[in-house]
Design a protein around this motif. Structure first.
Motif, PDB file in Angstrom:
ATOM      1  N   LYS A 287       0.823  -1.220   0.000  1.00 51.27           N
ATOM      2  CA  LYS A 287       0.000   0.000   0.000  1.00 51.27           C
ATOM      3  C   LYS A 287       0.853   1.264   0.000  1.00 51.27           C
ATOM      4  O   LYS A 287       0.621   2.175  -0.791  1.00 51.27           O
ATOM      5  CB  LYS A 287      -0.928  -0.015   1.218  1.00 51.27           C
ATOM      6  N   GLU A 290       2.305   1.947  -3.383  1.00 55.59           N
ATOM      7  CA  GLU A 290       1.291   2.360  -4.362  1.00 55.59           C
ATOM      8  C   GLU A 290       0.888   3.809  -4.129  1.00 55.59           C
ATOM      9  O   GLU A 290       0.802   4.607  -5.065  1.00 55.59           O
ATOM     10  CB  GLU A 290       0.066   1.438  -4.282  1.00 55.59           C
ATOM     11  N   VAL A 291       0.665   4.151  -2.850  1.00 57.79           N
ATOM     12  CA  VAL A 291       0.220   5.517  -2.565  1.00 57.79           C
ATOM     13  C   VAL A 291       1.343   6.520  -2.843  1.00 57.79           C
ATOM     14  O   VAL A 291       1.106   7.609  -3.352  1.00 57.79           O
ATOM     15  CB  VAL A 291      -0.307   5.635  -1.120  1.00 57.79           C
ATOM     16  N   GLU A 294       1.284   7.105  -6.498  1.00 62.53           N
ATOM     17  CA  GLU A 294       0.157   7.970  -6.870  1.00 62.53           C
ATOM     18  C   GLU A 294       0.443   9.415  -6.506  1.00 62.53           C
ATOM     19  O   GLU A 294       0.034  10.341  -7.203  1.00 62.53           O
ATOM     20  CB  GLU A 294      -1.121   7.530  -6.142  1.00 62.53           C
ATOM     21  N   ALA A 295       1.126   9.609  -5.385  1.00 66.30           N
ATOM     22  CA  ALA A 295       1.393  10.968  -4.917  1.00 66.30           C
ATOM     23  C   ALA A 295       2.601  11.583  -5.628  1.00 66.30           C
ATOM     24  O   ALA A 295       2.975  12.712  -5.332  1.00 66.30           O
ATOM     25  CB  ALA A 295       1.611  10.959  -3.409  1.00 66.30           C
ATOM     26  N   ARG A 405      -6.295   4.854   2.626  1.00 65.76           N
ATOM     27  CA  ARG A 405      -5.582   5.242   1.405  1.00 65.76           C
ATOM     28  C   ARG A 405      -5.773   6.724   1.055  1.00 65.76           C
ATOM     29  O   ARG A 405      -4.822   7.407   0.688  1.00 65.76           O
ATOM     30  CB  ARG A 405      -6.082   4.412   0.229  1.00 65.76           C
ATOM     31  N   ARG A 409      -2.829   9.430   0.923  1.00 65.46           N
ATOM     32  CA  ARG A 409      -2.479  10.117  -0.318  1.00 65.46           C
ATOM     33  C   ARG A 409      -2.454  11.626  -0.106  1.00 65.46           C
ATOM     34  O   ARG A 409      -1.552  12.304  -0.583  1.00 65.46           O
ATOM     35  CB  ARG A 409      -3.460   9.726  -1.425  1.00 65.46           C
ATOM     36  N   THR A 410      -3.458  12.129   0.620  1.00 62.40           N
ATOM     37  CA  THR A 410      -3.474  13.566   0.904  1.00 62.40           C
ATOM     38  C   THR A 410      -2.195  13.972   1.641  1.00 62.40           C
ATOM     39  O   THR A 410      -1.557  14.961   1.310  1.00 62.40           O
ATOM     40  CB  THR A 410      -4.702  13.930   1.760  1.00 62.40           C
ATOM     41  N   GLU A 413       0.831  13.736  -0.742  1.00 64.73           N
ATOM     42  CA  GLU A 413       0.819  14.799  -1.754  1.00 64.73           C
ATOM     43  C   GLU A 413       1.144  16.143  -1.117  1.00 64.73           C
ATOM     44  O   GLU A 413       1.883  16.950  -1.676  1.00 64.73           O
ATOM     45  CB  GLU A 413      -0.545  14.868  -2.451  1.00 64.73           C
ATOM     46  N   ASP A 424       3.164  14.761 -10.524  1.00 62.10           N
ATOM     47  CA  ASP A 424       2.845  13.752 -11.532  1.00 62.10           C
ATOM     48  C   ASP A 424       3.695  13.708 -12.786  1.00 62.10           C
ATOM     49  O   ASP A 424       3.255  13.220 -13.811  1.00 62.10           O
ATOM     50  CB  ASP A 424       1.376  13.878 -11.954  1.00 62.10           C
TER      51      ASP A 424
ATOM     52  N   ARG B  74      -9.575  15.007  -6.771  1.00 66.40           N
ATOM     53  CA  ARG B  74      -9.289  14.363  -8.056  1.00 66.40           C
ATOM     54  C   ARG B  74     -10.553  13.943  -8.789  1.00 66.40           C
ATOM     55  O   ARG B  74     -10.509  13.547  -9.933  1.00 66.40           O
ATOM     56  CB  ARG B  74      -8.373  13.152  -7.841  1.00 66.40           C
ATOM     57  N   THR B  84      -3.404  20.074  -2.733  1.00 64.02           N
ATOM     58  CA  THR B  84      -3.916  19.415  -1.531  1.00 64.02           C
ATOM     59  C   THR B  84      -4.435  20.466  -0.567  1.00 64.02           C
ATOM     60  O   THR B  84      -4.042  21.634  -0.621  1.00 64.02           O
ATOM     61  CB  THR B  84      -2.844  18.592  -0.814  1.00 64.02           C
TER      62      THR B  84
END
Lengths: 434, 260
Positions: A287, A290-291, A294-295, A405, A409-410, A413, A424, B74, B84
């Motif tokens: 996890k 993955e996060v 994504e971030a 999750r 992510r927040t 990021e 990104d 998003r 954010t």
């Protein structure tokens, strides 16, 4: 005055089964409901992960996780503190059984409460399956409290050898003691399996693991210098595979993979470069990786007991006597250990700082598995030391389940925005390459 | 420069409970609106933008840029940029605090954040509550329901308290049962309400205390509308805490400012 005495039966009870390894039949009912071991995540998910990887050679590593049972010629162990070379020299295959998986952890909650370390719960979940049915022996070190009790609980399932290394020992006085403990293990294996473990066999085993270390270092360097080619998930699949793969096979497969990766175009990844440290990251509980992906954070280097700690240090033999070999192993496994039970946090911080300098790291992310206390206890102190050095440090506490999750992510990021990373860019490049 | 000032931008903060929209010209808020997020964040974002524009009698074609933030950021597919809520809260609070660095407490529906804002609205450091709801707006809502009132009613009750009850549970579900058992013990609602605020304040205070003491403390998010929570925080921290104007819109405004 009446003289106080020990209760006779109590007096000699307080000892760990070091000299007297074995099974505890009294505890057998703990594991009365053995279920068949199913692959800890769905094959579709595995195929999905494999599809994400541009590297064909990854298939070799994924293949390893499809085995449904441990074979009789293996010895199971936990943590990166057990000298694999001695097991290899006995003609057996060392298999590190540290797992992290939410489904296994949930099944482990039938034996211990939900408020226990997720690694311990996952291991108990694994032990409640028939995966270990044929495993003849487990070697368990006295690292954290969880592993200590695990040694007792798992003696219900199979024979357990408890390797007490004495926590917090320092290098000069510790090394002879650790070497002595390894010697006891060696003699135990000799007797238990009726095999000879000669110096020559140990030296051969050391050259196998040293070749593995060399391959690992190439992989580590390659990732640090060519971001975005071998993803963090691929990397941790590879390191997790080293737990269950024979060193020779793993080395060949890793070198094949590196050849293939060298032929891929560079990704020009612009994401902030992260040093990921902390609790073990083992297939399939990815996890955090993955996060982070994504971030828009790139794991450029890592310092966990599941990757760097397991594979980075070589055996440096000064003297080819049995004692010399055992000392070299003690240095590799215990003195060089990353486990917070053995490594002083100042020294851990020093390693983080030197890796950060060497690999041009933008920030350290410290991953804490909730209830993995030894890692959590040093987080604030590490943060302080790294902050003083001007290295941003961010600790993330989570467990194996997926419900946080969004929040993770927040946080990640926001952390990326805080350290000034642009968003990104790495992802966009990857997508255009596909 | 002049043309840039005329530009109209919209910031949409899609939170777990409410979705907020601020329409900004230059740096001035010209319209704002708030609705419940319900189950479809994208729908909520469209609706809130439409309503905010309607309130300011503005045509959608005038909107130059849309910036989304919040947990549903998003999902707002028509947004031109995403930031954010941490960066956005910092930017909004910095602007509303007359470009002065400060420590910002943002109590939202499912998150509580404490953000140290430095020069130029830079986030120096931040902390967020753990995954559970204790210490958040959601917690207040649940406690208000247990005491048969609403969030404003909870503040009025707390003001009349003499001996605040102690609420120890850090989990909102257990805190609710704790409240039920306090009611059963015959503790008056006023004292329970005051206890609820003090328990949240203690959790937020432990986050605040991890930052240097020198900075001014600002308060925003839906939680800042609760006078009971504001008083409890001031009491617990023994500091003055400034509530930012229109606290629920600080993050939406900040999203626009942070995107510049």
């Amino acid at each position: 005055m009446k003289r106080l005495t020990f209760r006779a039966s109590f007096r000699h009870e307080n000892s760990w089964p070091v000299q007297n390894p074995g099974r505890n039949k009294k505890l057998t009912p703990l594991f009365h409901k053995l279920r068949s071991y199913e692959f800890t995540f769905s094959p579709e998910q595995a195929a999905g992960l494999q599809r994400q990887s541009p590297l064909k050679a990854m298939a070799n590593f994924y293949q390893l996780f499809r085995q449904s049972r441990i074979n009789r010629a293996s010895i199971g162990y936990f943590c990166h503190l057990i000298p694999e070379e001695i097991i290899l020299a006995a003609g057996l295959q060392p298999v590190r059984l540290c797992v992290t998986s939410s489904s296994l952890a949930r099944s482990g909650e039938e034996i211990v409460s939900a408020e226990c370390c997720p690694v311990i719960k996952s291991i108990l979940g694994l032990a409640s399956s028939d995966f270990l049915a044929e495993l003849p022996l487990l070697v368990i070190p006295g690292s954290c409290d969880g592993k200590m009790k695990l040694a007792e609980l798992l003696s219900a399932r199979t024979e357990v050898y408890f390797l007490d290394l004495g926590r917090g020992g320092e290098y000069t006085s510790g090394t002879p003691q650790w070497a002595e403990k390894f010697k006891q293990l060696l003699h135990f294996l000799k007797k238990r399996y009726q095999v000879s473990i000669t110096r020559q066999k140990i030296i051969q085993a050391c050259s196998l693991t040293n070749a593995r270390t060399a391959a690992f270092r190439s992989l580590y360097q390659f990732r640090a210098h060519h971001p975005g080619v071998i993803s963090a998930i691929d990397y941790f699949v590879i390191t997790s595979a080293s737990f269950i793969s024979h060193p020779k096979v793993w080395t060949e497969q890793t070198n094949t993979l590196l050849e293939e990766a060298a032929g891929l175009p560079p990704s020009h990844c612009q994401s902030p470069r992260i040093l990921l440290a902390g609790s073990p990251i083992v297939f399939p509980a990815f996890k955090i990786l993955e996060v982070m992906d994504e971030a828009g954070l790139e794991v450029a280097a890592e310092l966990t007991c599941s990757g760097y700690g397991h594979l980075f240090d070589p055996v440096q033999i000064d003297e080819e006597t049995e004692d010399g070999l055992l000392r070299a192993l003690a240095l590799k496994y215990v003195a060089g250990s990353l486990c917070p039970c053995f490594l002083n946090l100042n020294k851990l911080a020093d390693r983080m700082i030197s890796l950060a300098e060497e690999y041009k790291i933008d920030a350290v992310i410290y991953y804490i598995l909730r209830l993995c206390q030894v890692y959590e206890l040093q987080a604030t102190a590490l943060r302080q030391i790294l902050k003083d050095k001007g290295i941003p440090f961010f600790s993330i506490k989570t467990d194996l389940e997926g419900e946080d999750r969004g929040q993770l992510r927040t946080r990640l990021e926001a952390f990326r925005e805080m350290i000034g990373g642009r968003s990104d860019q790495c992802k966009a490049k990857n997508q255009s390459r596909d | 420069m002049t043309s840039a000032k005329q530009r109209i931008k919209a910031g949409i903060d899609i939170g777990s409970v409410t979705t907020k929209c601020v329409v900004v010209q230059g740096r001035q808020t010209i319209a704002s609106h708030i609705i419940r997020t319900a189950i479809n964040p994208e729908q909520a974002a469209r609706e809130v933008l439409e309503k905010a524009l309607g309130q300011g009698c503005l045509s959608p074609s005038l909107v130059d840029k849309v910036v989304s933030t919040g947990y549903g950021r998003r999902r707002c597919l028509f947004a031109n940029q995403i930031v954010t809520e941490v960066t956005a809260a910092a930017a909004g609070a910095y602007w509303l605090n007359h470009l002065q660095p400060a420590l910002v407490i943002d109590v939202g529906g499912q998150d509580t954040k404490v953000i140290l804002v430095g020069k130029d609205a830079r986030v120096v450091d931040f902390l967020m509550n753990d995954k559970c709801a204790a210490g958040t707006g959601r917690f207040l809502e649940m406690m208000a329901v247990s005491l048969d009132t609403d969030i404003d009613g909870l503040s009025s009750l707390a003001k009349a308290a003499h001996h605040p009850a102690s609420i120890n549970s850090t989990c909102s579900v257990f805190a609710e049962s704790e409240v039920v058992s306090l009611i059963a013990q015959g503790i008056i609602r006023e004292d329970i309400a005051a206890g609820v605020f003090l328990s949240i304040a203690a959790r937020i205070a432990s986050m605040v205390k991890q930052f240097p003491e020198s900075s001014e403390i600002l308060f925003c998010g839906g939680g800042a509308k609760s006078s009971g929570l504001h008083l409890a925080l001031e009491k617990t921290l023994n500091r003055q805490i400034k509530i930012l104007p229109q606290p629920q819109f600080v993050v939406a405004l900040g999203a626009v400012l942070a995107s510049e």
